[in-house]
Scaffold this motif. Structure first.
Motif, PDB file in Angstrom:
ATOM      1  N   VAL A   9     -17.311  -4.821   4.047  1.00  0.00           N
ATOM      2  CA  VAL A   9     -17.453  -3.261   3.695  1.00  0.00           C
ATOM      3  C   VAL A   9     -17.454  -2.508   2.197  1.00  0.00           C
ATOM      4  CG1 VAL A   9     -16.931  -1.201   4.514  1.00  0.00           C
ATOM      5  CG2 VAL A   9     -16.299  -2.591   6.205  1.00  0.00           C
ATOM      6  N   VAL A  53     -13.243  -7.814   7.151  1.00  0.00           N
ATOM      7  CA  VAL A  53     -13.652  -6.777   6.889  1.00  0.00           C
ATOM      8  C   VAL A  53     -13.850  -6.525   5.375  1.00  0.00           C
ATOM      9  CG1 VAL A  53     -13.056  -4.871   7.825  1.00  0.00           C
ATOM     10  CG2 VAL A  53     -15.505  -5.321   8.032  1.00  0.00           C
ATOM     11  N   LEU A  54     -13.143  -6.428   5.365  1.00  0.00           N
ATOM     12  CA  LEU A  54     -12.643  -6.282   3.366  1.00  0.00           C
ATOM     13  C   LEU A  54     -13.466  -7.522   2.439  1.00  0.00           C
ATOM     14  CD1 LEU A  54      -9.671  -4.039   3.644  1.00  0.00           C
ATOM     15  CD2 LEU A  54     -12.310  -3.172   3.988  1.00  0.00           C
ATOM     16  N   SER A 128     -12.809  -6.506  14.374  1.00  0.00           N
ATOM     17  CA  SER A 128     -13.658  -5.871  13.529  1.00  0.00           C
ATOM     18  C   SER A 128     -15.195  -6.812  13.336  1.00  0.00           C
ATOM     19  CB  SER A 128     -12.975  -5.561  11.885  1.00  0.00           C
ATOM     20  OG  SER A 128     -11.722  -4.809  11.799  1.00  0.00           O
ATOM     21  N   ASP A 409      -8.671   0.597  -0.565  1.00  0.00           N
ATOM     22  CA  ASP A 409      -8.843   0.308   0.276  1.00  0.00           C
ATOM     23  C   ASP A 409      -8.459  -0.186   2.269  1.00  0.00           C
ATOM     24  OD1 ASP A 409     -10.954  -0.754  -2.327  1.00  0.00           O
ATOM     25  OD2 ASP A 409     -10.988  -3.027  -2.096  1.00  0.00           O
ATOM     26  N   THR A 410      -8.051  -0.679   1.722  1.00  0.00           N
ATOM     27  CA  THR A 410      -6.909  -0.683   3.447  1.00  0.00           C
ATOM     28  C   THR A 410      -7.421   0.251   3.887  1.00  0.00           C
ATOM     29  OG1 THR A 410      -4.761  -1.058   2.237  1.00  0.00           O
ATOM     30  CG2 THR A 410      -6.117  -2.966   2.674  1.00  0.00           C
ATOM     31  N   SER A 413     -10.640   1.347   5.384  1.00  0.00           N
ATOM     32  CA  SER A 413     -11.039   1.037   6.412  1.00  0.00           C
ATOM     33  C   SER A 413     -10.482   1.555   7.612  1.00  0.00           C
ATOM     34  CB  SER A 413     -10.272  -0.553   6.675  1.00  0.00           C
ATOM     35  OG  SER A 413     -10.433  -0.727   7.814  1.00  0.00           O
ATOM     36  N   GLU A 414      -8.856   1.806   7.333  1.00  0.00           N
ATOM     37  CA  GLU A 414      -8.380   2.795   8.423  1.00  0.00           C
ATOM     38  C   GLU A 414      -8.987   4.339   8.752  1.00  0.00           C
ATOM     39  OE1 GLU A 414      -4.198   4.974   8.870  1.00  0.00           O
ATOM     40  OE2 GLU A 414      -4.319   3.609   7.650  1.00  0.00           O
ATOM     41  N   ASN A 417     -12.104   3.681  10.397  1.00  0.00           N
ATOM     42  CA  ASN A 417     -12.545   2.787  11.922  1.00  0.00           C
ATOM     43  C   ASN A 417     -11.338   3.321  12.660  1.00  0.00           C
ATOM     44  OD1 ASN A 417     -14.544   0.772  11.580  1.00  0.00           O
ATOM     45  ND2 ASN A 417     -12.963   0.028  10.038  1.00  0.00           N
TER      46      ASN A 417
END
Length: 527
Positions: A9, A53-54, A128, A409-410, A413-414, A417
Motif C-alpha cells: 500500500v 500489505v505494506l 489483508s 506506515d504501520t 495501515s491501522e 483498515n
C-alpha cells in the motif's frame, strides 16, 4: 526476478543497482560473504505473509520466502517453487520442484502450498491479501504423491497464473503455528530471520543449501552476503549520511537528499519509477465524500499539475495508470478521465450539493461543517508532507476545514483498515496486475475486507466482472476501461508517477516493486 504482487500500500519500484568497483566474482572483487546493510524507512510490523500489505513488510519477507512462479524483467512467467504448470480458465495446476526445503529442514510439499491458500481464504484469518493476491473464492487441492497442487476459482479468472507470483509460501513449522511468524520466518527462501529488534533492525542469515532460485540461482555464488541487516532509518538525511560513510550498502531515497547523493562519487545510483502519488476519498455512509458531487468538486479545486510537481519535488512523471511496469495491459487510463481544475466550478458544485459557506468561510450542511481528515505517511519523504499541505490550502480556499494527520506506515495501515479515522488519504498503491486492485477498490469494506475507502463503483465492478472472465490479454480493454471509470467518478485521483533514487555502495542488488531478488545481492570491492 520475482514479482511484486502487491508491493505495497506504500510505494513500489523496479530496479537494478550496482555499486562502483568490481563485483566479488570479478578480478577486482572482494571475498564472498560479509554483511549487506540496507535501510528501511519504518518497522515492518507483523511478518506473517498473510498480512503483508505494506511495502516495508514485503521487503523483509522477500528475503525469506519464495513464490510458486517468478516474473522476469520483461514480464514473462518463469519457474519458482513450481517447475511447470498447466493453466485452465478457472484453475492452474503446479508441479513443484522436488528439492525444495524449508528453513527448518523439512521438505516443501503440495499440502504446505494448499495450506497457505486455505489460511488466507479463511474469514477468521482476516488476511489483508485475500481478494488482492489470492482471488476471492480460490481453493487449493494438493496431491503429495504426484507432487502437484491445483488452485481453482469458482469461475474463470484472468491472470490466474500470474496472480500466484505474488503469494509468499509459508512452509515447515509456520504452517501449523502461524504465531511463529509474528517476529520470525518459516519459508523456503535463501535467508532466515535470526534477530528481530522492532524499531531498530532485522538480521537475516544465509541458507547454505539454497539451490532453487530464479534461473537456477543458489547461495553458493561468490560475493553473496552471509548476512543481511535491514536497519530501520526513518530519517532520509540520516540514511544518506550512513550511505556516504559506508555504514549502509543500500537505500531507497525519496526526498531532497537525492541531489546530494547523486553528486557523491563512489556510489551507484539509478532513478526508477515508484508507483503513483494519488489520493482516495473515504465513501463511508457518514462521510462528506460519499456524495460523488462533493468528490468531483473537491477534485476540481486542485491544480493537479502543480500538486504533481510539489509531491514529487519536480522528479515525477505524468500518471498514466495504476499498474506498475511491465504492465500486462498497455494504455493510458488517466488522460481525459479526471475532473479538470476549475476553482470557481468547484465552489458552485459545493453550493449545489448543499454545502454553503458560513461567516468563517467554512462550508456547512444541515448544521455540520465540511471537515476532512487528511491521512498520509511521514516515511515517504517530504513530498507527501508537501502534498498534504498543498491539498489542505487549496481546499481551505474552497471552504473546507482540513485536519492533517501524518503517521508512520504501520499506523497508516491501522488507520485505513481498523480505526477508519480519515476522510482523504494520500496513498500510493503498487500492483503488477489489475486483478490485484479489485479487493482494494470493491467488495467488502474495511475492517471486514480490503476495501478501505468503502468504494462502490457499479461501472468498475461490471467491467471487472467481464474482464475477469476472459483470458488475460483478451480482457485488457475492459481492465483499462475499469480504471478510467474510477477516475471519472473521483473515487481516487491519480496525481503523479513518483520516482526514487536507489543507491548502492560497496554492493549491488536487484529489486522489483520493493521486493529483493535476494540471490542478486553481491558485496563488491570494499564490502
Amino acid at each position: 526476478m520475482r514479482n511484486a504482487g502487491v508491493a505495497a500500500v506504500l510505494g513500489a519500484l523496479s530496479l537494478s543497482v550496482a555499486a562502483c568497483g568490481g563485483t566479488a566474482d570479478s578480478p577486482s572483487g572482494g571475498p564472498a560473504g560479509g554483511t549487506f546493510a540496507f535501510a528501511i524507512s519504518s518497522d515492518p510490523g507483523v511478518l506473517d505473509p498473510a498480512m503483508g500489505v505494506l511495502s516495508v513488510t514485503n521487503t523483509a519477507l522477500s528475503l525469506a520466502y519464495d513464490t510458486l512462479v517468478n516474473v522476469s524483467p520483461d514480464g514473462k512467467i518463469i519457474p519458482g517453487l513450481a517447475e511447470k504448470w498447466d493453466v485452465q480458465p478457472d484453475s492452474v495446476t503446479f508441479t513443484l520442484r522436488k528439492d525444495v526445503t524449508c528453513s527448518d529442514g523439512s521438505k516443501l510439499t503440495p499440502t504446505d502450498v494448499a495450506a497457505n491458500v486455505s489460511h488466507i481464504a479463511d474469514p477468521a484469518a482476516n488476511s489483508s491479501i485475500y481478494g488482492v493476491l489470492v482471488p476471492v473464492g480460490m481453493k487449493a487441492k494438493a496431491d503429495d504423491a504426484a507432487g502437484t497442487v491445483t488452485l481453482s476459482t469458482p469461475k474463470p479468472f484472468s491472470f490466474i497464473l500470474q496472480s500466484s507470483s505474488g503469494m509468499f509460501i509459508v512452509c515447515g513449522k509456520g504452517v501449523k503455528d502461524r504465531s511463529l511468524l509474528a517476529r520470525g520466518t518459516s519459508g523456503s527462501g535463501p535467508y532466515t530471520l535470526t534477530e528481530a529488534v522492532p524499531g531498530d533492525h532485522y538480521a537475516f542469515q544465509v541458507r547454505k543449501d539454497y539451490a532453487w532460485g530464479p534461473g537456477g540461482a543458489t547461495t553458493k555464488e561468490p560475493g553473496l552476503p552471509a548476512k543481511i541487516v535491514l536497519k530501520v532509518v526513518p530519517n532520509e538525511q540520516t540514511a544518506a549520511n550512513l550511505l556516504i560513510s559506508g555504514d549502509l550498502n543500500g537505500a531507497i531515497i525519496y526526498g531532497p537528499d537525492r541531489a546530494r547523493l547523486e553528486a557523491t562519487p563512489g556510489m551507484d545510483k539509478i532513478i526508477q519509477p515508484a508507483g503513483n502519488g494519488q489520493f482516495f476519498y473515504h465513501q463511508g455512509d457518514d462521510r462528506p465524500a460519499k456524495d460523488p458531487a462533493v468528490r468531483k468538486a473537491l477534485t476540481q479545486a486542485i491544480n493537479l499539475k502543480e500538486l504533481a510537481g510539489i509531491a514529487s519535488g519536480g522528479t515525477g512523471r505524468p500518471a498514466t495508470g495504476l499498474v506498475l511496469e511491465p504492465r500486462p495491459c498497455q494504455g493510458d487510463t488517466v488522460t481525459g478521465h479526471v475532473p479538470s481544475f476549475d476553482a470557481a466550478a468547484a465552489g458552485t458544485a459545493l453550493d449545489a450539493a448543499g454545502w454553503k459557506a458560513g461567516a468563517d468561510g467554512i462550508r456547512a450542511k444541515d448544521g455540520r461543517k465540511l471537515e476532512l481528515r487528511l491521512l498520509y505517511a511521514t516515511t515517504r519523504g517530504p513530498g507527501a508532507q508537501a502534498a498534504a499541505e498543498y491539498l489542505a490550502a487549496a481546499w481551505k480556499k474552497a471552504g473546507v476545514d482540513v485536519k492533517l494527520n501524518g503517521v508512520i506506515d504501520t499506523k497508516l495501515s491501522e488507520s485505513l483498515n481498523a480505526t477508519q479515522d480519515w476522510d482523504v488519504a494520500w496513498l500510493p498503491i503498487g500492483v503488477t496486475l489489475p486483478t490485484q486492485l479489485v479487493g482494494f477498490l470493491s467488495g467488502p469494506a474495511a475492517p471486514k475486507g480490503a476495501n478501505f475507502a468503502h468504494l462502490a463503483n457499479a461501472r468498475y465492478e461490471k467491467l471487472v466482472a467481464e474482464a475477469q472472465a476472459k483470458p488475460a490479454e483478451e480482457g485488457c480493454k475492459l481492465w483499462l476501461e475499469s480504471e478510467s471509470a474510477l477516475f471519472e467518478n473521483a473515487d481516487l485521483v491519480p496525481v503523479v508517477e513518483t520516482t526514487v533514487l536507489a543507491v548502492a555502495k560497496n554492493a549491488k542488488f536487484d529489486m522489483m516493486a520493493s521486493l529483493f531478488h535476494p540471490t542478486s545481492i553481491r558485496m563488491t570491492e570494499g564490502g
